[in-house]
Scaffold this motif. Structure first.
Motif, PDB file in Angstrom:
ATOM      1  N   ARG A  24       0.830  -1.203   0.000  1.00  0.00           N
ATOM      2  CA  ARG A  24       0.000   0.000   0.000  1.00  0.00           C
ATOM      3  C   ARG A  24       0.859   1.245   0.000  1.00  0.00           C
ATOM      4  NH1 ARG A  24      -2.731  -0.396   4.927  1.00  0.00           N
ATOM      5  NH2 ARG A  24      -3.824   1.476   4.318  1.00  0.00           N
ATOM      6  N   ILE A  25       0.317   2.297  -0.588  1.00  0.00           N
ATOM      7  CA  ILE A  25       0.979   3.608  -0.571  1.00  0.00           C
ATOM      8  C   ILE A  25      -0.030   4.594  -0.004  1.00  0.00           C
ATOM      9  CG2 ILE A  25       1.898   5.502  -1.979  1.00  0.00           C
ATOM     10  CD1 ILE A  25       2.897   3.454  -3.997  1.00  0.00           C
ATOM     11  N   ALA A  26       0.402   5.413   0.954  1.00  0.00           N
ATOM     12  CA  ALA A  26      -0.477   6.442   1.518  1.00  0.00           C
ATOM     13  C   ALA A  26       0.175   7.805   1.347  1.00  0.00           C
ATOM     14  CB  ALA A  26      -0.729   6.173   3.000  1.00  0.00           C
ATOM     15  N   VAL A  27      -0.653   8.809   1.111  1.00  0.00           N
ATOM     16  CA  VAL A  27      -0.130  10.178   0.970  1.00  0.00           C
ATOM     17  C   VAL A  27      -1.178  11.183   1.422  1.00  0.00           C
ATOM     18  CG1 VAL A  27      -0.861  10.399  -1.452  1.00  0.00           C
ATOM     19  CG2 VAL A  27       1.041  11.779  -0.617  1.00  0.00           C
ATOM     20  N   GLY A  28      -0.725  12.272   2.011  1.00  0.00           N
ATOM     21  CA  GLY A  28      -1.612  13.381   2.360  1.00  0.00           C
ATOM     22  C   GLY A  28      -1.450  14.452   1.302  1.00  0.00           C
ATOM     23  N   SER A  29      -2.549  15.083   0.885  1.00  0.00           N
ATOM     24  CA  SER A  29      -2.435  15.981  -0.262  1.00  0.00           C
ATOM     25  C   SER A  29      -3.574  16.982  -0.311  1.00  0.00           C
ATOM     26  CB  SER A  29      -2.474  15.134  -1.537  1.00  0.00           C
ATOM     27  OG  SER A  29      -2.574  15.936  -2.683  1.00  0.00           O
ATOM     28  N   THR A  30      -3.295  18.152  -0.885  1.00  0.00           N
ATOM     29  CA  THR A  30      -4.371  19.094  -1.174  1.00  0.00           C
ATOM     30  C   THR A  30      -4.976  18.780  -2.547  1.00  0.00           C
ATOM     31  OG1 THR A  30      -2.818  20.636  -2.168  1.00  0.00           O
ATOM     32  CG2 THR A  30      -3.317  20.974   0.146  1.00  0.00           C
ATOM     33  N   ILE A  89       0.452  10.598  -7.475  1.00  0.00           N
ATOM     34  CA  ILE A  89       0.804   9.347  -6.798  1.00  0.00           C
ATOM     35  C   ILE A  89      -0.294   8.308  -6.985  1.00  0.00           C
ATOM     36  CG2 ILE A  89       1.069   8.375  -4.471  1.00  0.00           C
ATOM     37  CD1 ILE A  89       2.810  10.947  -3.951  1.00  0.00           C
ATOM     38  N   GLY A  90      -1.532   8.768  -6.921  1.00  0.00           N
ATOM     39  CA  GLY A  90      -2.645   7.848  -7.085  1.00  0.00           C
ATOM     40  C   GLY A  90      -2.676   7.220  -8.470  1.00  0.00           C
ATOM     41  N   ARG A 137      -1.660   2.428 -11.391  1.00  0.00           N
ATOM     42  CA  ARG A 137      -1.312   1.830 -12.682  1.00  0.00           C
ATOM     43  C   ARG A 137      -0.331   0.669 -12.513  1.00  0.00           C
ATOM     44  NH1 ARG A 137      -0.931  -0.540 -16.329  1.00  0.00           N
ATOM     45  NH2 ARG A 137      -0.835  -0.140 -18.574  1.00  0.00           N
ATOM     46  N   LEU A 138       0.531   0.765 -11.500  1.00  0.00           N
ATOM     47  CA  LEU A 138       1.489  -0.324 -11.243  1.00  0.00           C
ATOM     48  C   LEU A 138       0.867  -1.448 -10.419  1.00  0.00           C
ATOM     49  CD1 LEU A 138       4.766   1.686 -10.485  1.00  0.00           C
ATOM     50  CD2 LEU A 138       4.266   0.345 -12.542  1.00  0.00           C
ATOM     51  N   GLY A 139      -0.321  -1.195  -9.840  1.00  0.00           N
ATOM     52  CA  GLY A 139      -0.997  -2.247  -9.082  1.00  0.00           C
ATOM     53  C   GLY A 139      -1.004  -2.045  -7.578  1.00  0.00           C
ATOM     54  N   PHE A 140      -0.394  -0.954  -7.096  1.00  0.00           N
ATOM     55  CA  PHE A 140      -0.408  -0.688  -5.656  1.00  0.00           C
ATOM     56  C   PHE A 140      -1.821  -0.359  -5.184  1.00  0.00           C
ATOM     57  CE2 PHE A 140       4.048   0.436  -6.612  1.00  0.00           C
ATOM     58  CZ  PHE A 140       4.710  -0.204  -5.572  1.00  0.00           C
ATOM     59  N   GLN A 141      -2.078  -0.626  -3.899  1.00  0.00           N
ATOM     60  CA  GLN A 141      -3.294  -0.113  -3.268  1.00  0.00           C
ATOM     61  C   GLN A 141      -2.923   1.268  -2.735  1.00  0.00           C
ATOM     62  OE1 GLN A 141      -4.993  -2.866  -0.300  1.00  0.00           O
ATOM     63  NE2 GLN A 141      -3.359  -4.256  -0.933  1.00  0.00           N
ATOM     64  N   VAL A 142      -3.540   2.302  -3.267  1.00  0.00           N
ATOM     65  CA  VAL A 142      -3.157   3.655  -2.867  1.00  0.00           C
ATOM     66  C   VAL A 142      -4.279   4.307  -2.078  1.00  0.00           C
ATOM     67  CG1 VAL A 142      -2.301   5.898  -3.648  1.00  0.00           C
ATOM     68  CG2 VAL A 142      -1.861   3.857  -5.034  1.00  0.00           C
ATOM     69  N   VAL A 146      -9.945   7.385  -1.382  1.00  0.00           N
ATOM     70  CA  VAL A 146      -9.818   8.785  -0.984  1.00  0.00           C
ATOM     71  C   VAL A 146     -10.410   8.946   0.416  1.00  0.00           C
ATOM     72  CG1 VAL A 146     -10.462  11.166  -1.527  1.00  0.00           C
ATOM     73  CG2 VAL A 146     -10.007   9.531  -3.383  1.00  0.00           C
ATOM     74  N   VAL A 147      -9.603   9.441   1.349  1.00  0.00           N
ATOM     75  CA  VAL A 147     -10.062   9.681   2.712  1.00  0.00           C
ATOM     76  C   VAL A 147     -10.107  11.193   2.907  1.00  0.00           C
ATOM     77  CG1 VAL A 147      -9.709   9.076   5.134  1.00  0.00           C
ATOM     78  CG2 VAL A 147      -8.717   7.635   3.335  1.00  0.00           C
ATOM     79  N   GLU A 148     -11.302  11.700   3.283  1.00  0.00           N
ATOM     80  CA  GLU A 148     -11.461  13.152   3.359  1.00  0.00           C
ATOM     81  C   GLU A 148     -11.431  13.668   4.796  1.00  0.00           C
ATOM     82  OE1 GLU A 148     -14.425  14.784   0.678  1.00  0.00           O
ATOM     83  OE2 GLU A 148     -14.768  12.758  -0.095  1.00  0.00           O
ATOM     84  N   TYR A 149     -10.858  14.848   4.974  1.00  0.00           N
ATOM     85  CA  TYR A 149     -10.793  15.492   6.293  1.00  0.00           C
ATOM     86  C   TYR A 149     -11.366  16.893   6.204  1.00  0.00           C
ATOM     87  CZ  TYR A 149      -7.713  11.646   7.203  1.00  0.00           C
ATOM     88  OH  TYR A 149      -7.223  10.389   7.323  1.00  0.00           O
ATOM     89  N   ALA A 150     -12.033  17.292   7.289  1.00  0.00           N
ATOM     90  CA  ALA A 150     -12.590  18.648   7.322  1.00  0.00           C
ATOM     91  C   ALA A 150     -11.489  19.685   7.540  1.00  0.00           C
ATOM     92  CB  ALA A 150     -13.633  18.752   8.428  1.00  0.00           C
TER      93      ALA A 150
END
Ligand SMILES: *Cc1c(COP(=O)(O)O)cnc(C)c1O
Length: 438
Positions: A157-163, A170-171, A176-181, A204-208
């Motif tokens: 898995r790959i995780a990232v925080g982003s605006t 990254i997603g 495309r390579l097969g990772f769970q992102v 996609v995990v959303e934050y207020a």
């Protein structure tokens, strides 16, 4: 806080949200500044070599990269009509040449994040596949697109925080390579960016809250899961190096265009800054490519001047704009960052000539003018650099201090880094255009 304001008088104007320009008194030569970066020319060369190894793989995975044989690079365009318009608007004549670096139109994710974000995913995939004995450096990297490899990457898995834009890069690449992102997005992330990610099979995990909270949550999710890799926008050297590859690329483009950069032909580059990795990495690469003849400036919204604040006070990531009561609310998604990367600020503070802020309305106006005069459509963040050449042109005292006379300035090249906008849906773009006062 009162003590801080007494020591750093510009803070009052920053708190009043006045657009301002700060020329960095700590700027020094490449020779003096380079040892503080902690990264070398060799590190950038290795990143460039990795992108070359992956080019056949990207070419096959993303048909839109075929024309460039899997190398992700953007055009440099002259924008003379915009230059004439802004000479009028700002009441100062920019005597050099104005160019636009269209990272807004980079393939795959339509923003500068296609440099750092994609490089980091590729570096991670390469490391995993090599450790498992599934890849050697001399292999044809198209092998990474085989089902066997997809299944292999699917365990990770790959995780990232982003605006938004980093998440897109990254997603799309990771999926495309097969990772769970999973992409942890802040409140200000655009609906279309979230939709696009979900279409690519990304969680996609959303934050207020803002970007800082999204990053912290992404980091937490990754801890305790050895199969999860957290991409750290605030601290990653791998991201930074992916951006830095731009330096040599610009140099090659300038050579082709017949544009000289030397003591008589200075280069000025204006980079929109969020957390700092993108502009910091690009500026590092440019410094390596052009040495002391390139002058780099960071541009930020008046509501999110985190890097200016961190470098100016020397507090770097130990201070956030919110500590001064600045709200970090801006229409410039990619730039809505309250606390700058301490790594980038400390690494690059000696190699940056200045910082400035501009209002959201200014970015919208510039967006409208560029669309009207040059038929180039960008997202608001990407216009932050456009005001920069006139901030420099309006300050002959600073030019003189840096040993630049009128003739040098007339021979100068001003490169505005357009960081995003190529994938903005038409109806979204109409809204941006409607906010411009022409
Ligand atoms: C991310 C981003 C930036 C700034 O990059 P940082 O690494 O966050 O400083 C600028 N413009 C756009 C459009 C972006 O997406």
């Amino acid at each position: 806080m009162a003590g801080l304001i007494a020591r750093f008088p510009l803070l009052e104007r920053l708190m009043a949200l006045d657009p301002l320009t700060w020329f960095n008194p700590g700027a020094t030569t490449l020779a003096e500044g380079l040892p503080h970066v902690g990264l070398t020319r060799q590190d950038v060369a290795e990143a460039a070599a990795r992108l070359t190894r992956f080019a056949p793989c990207l070419c096959e995975a993303f048909p839109e990269t075929r024309a460039s044989k899997g190398i992700l690079e953007s055009e440099i365009a002259a924008i003379p009509a915009m230059q004439a318009t802004l000479n009028q608007r700002y009441g100062v004549e920019l005597t050099g040449r104005l160019l636009l670096k269209k990272d807004s139109h980079l393939p795959i994710s339509g923003s500068i994040k296609a440099r750092g974000g994609i490089h980091e995913v590729l570096a991670h995939a390469e490391r995993l596949a090599m450790a498992a004995g599934l890849l050697r450096e001399e292999d044809d990297y198209r092998t990474l697109l085989r089902d066997e490899l997809r299944r292999f990457f699917g365990q990770y898995r790959i995780a990232v925080g982003s605006t938004g834009n980093l998440g897109l890069s990254i997603g799309i690449m990771g999926a495309r390579l097969g990772f769970q992102v999973s992409v942890h997005v802040s409140a200000d992330a655009r609906a279309w960016k979230k939709r696009k990610l979900r279409e690519h099979g990304v969680t996609v995990v959303e934050y207020a809250e803002d970007y800082g909270v999204a990053v912290a949550q992404g980091r937490r999710e990754a801890q305790g899961d050895p199969h999860c890799f957290f991409i750290d926008d605030e601290n990653s050297r791998t991201l930074f190096l992916g951006y830095a590859v731009a330096g040599e690329r610009v140099k090659a483009q300038f050579d082709q265009m017949g544009i000289r950069v030397d003591a008589e032909h200075p280069l000025f580059v204006y980079l929109p800054c969020g957390v700092g990795g993108g502009p910091g990495g690009v500026a590092f690469g440019l410094k390596l490519a052009f040495g002391d003849h390139v002058h780099c400036f960071f541009a930020e919204p008046t509501h999110s001047p985190c890097m200016l604040l961190g470098v100016y006070t020397g507090l770097h990531d130990e201070i956030a704009v919110q500590d001064l009561g600045i709200d970090n609310l801006t229409a410039a998604d990619g730039l809505a960052v309250g606390r700058a990367s301490g790594f980038v600020g400390r690494a690059m503070e000696r190699l940056l000539d200045g910082f400035y802020t501009l209002s959201d309305q200014e970015m919208y106006d510039l967006l409208g003018l560029l669309a009207r005069d040059e038929q180039i459509k960008l997202e608001p963040s990407a216009l932050a650099g456009m005001a920069g050449p006139w901030r420099v042109a309006a300050d002959p005292a600073w030019q003189a201090e840096r040993g630049l006379d009128i003739a040098d300035m007339a021979r100068a090249t001003h490169l505005v880094w357009a960081t995003g906008g190529g994938m903005v849906p038409a109806e979204e773009m109409e809204k941006y255009l409607a906010s411009a006062r022409l």
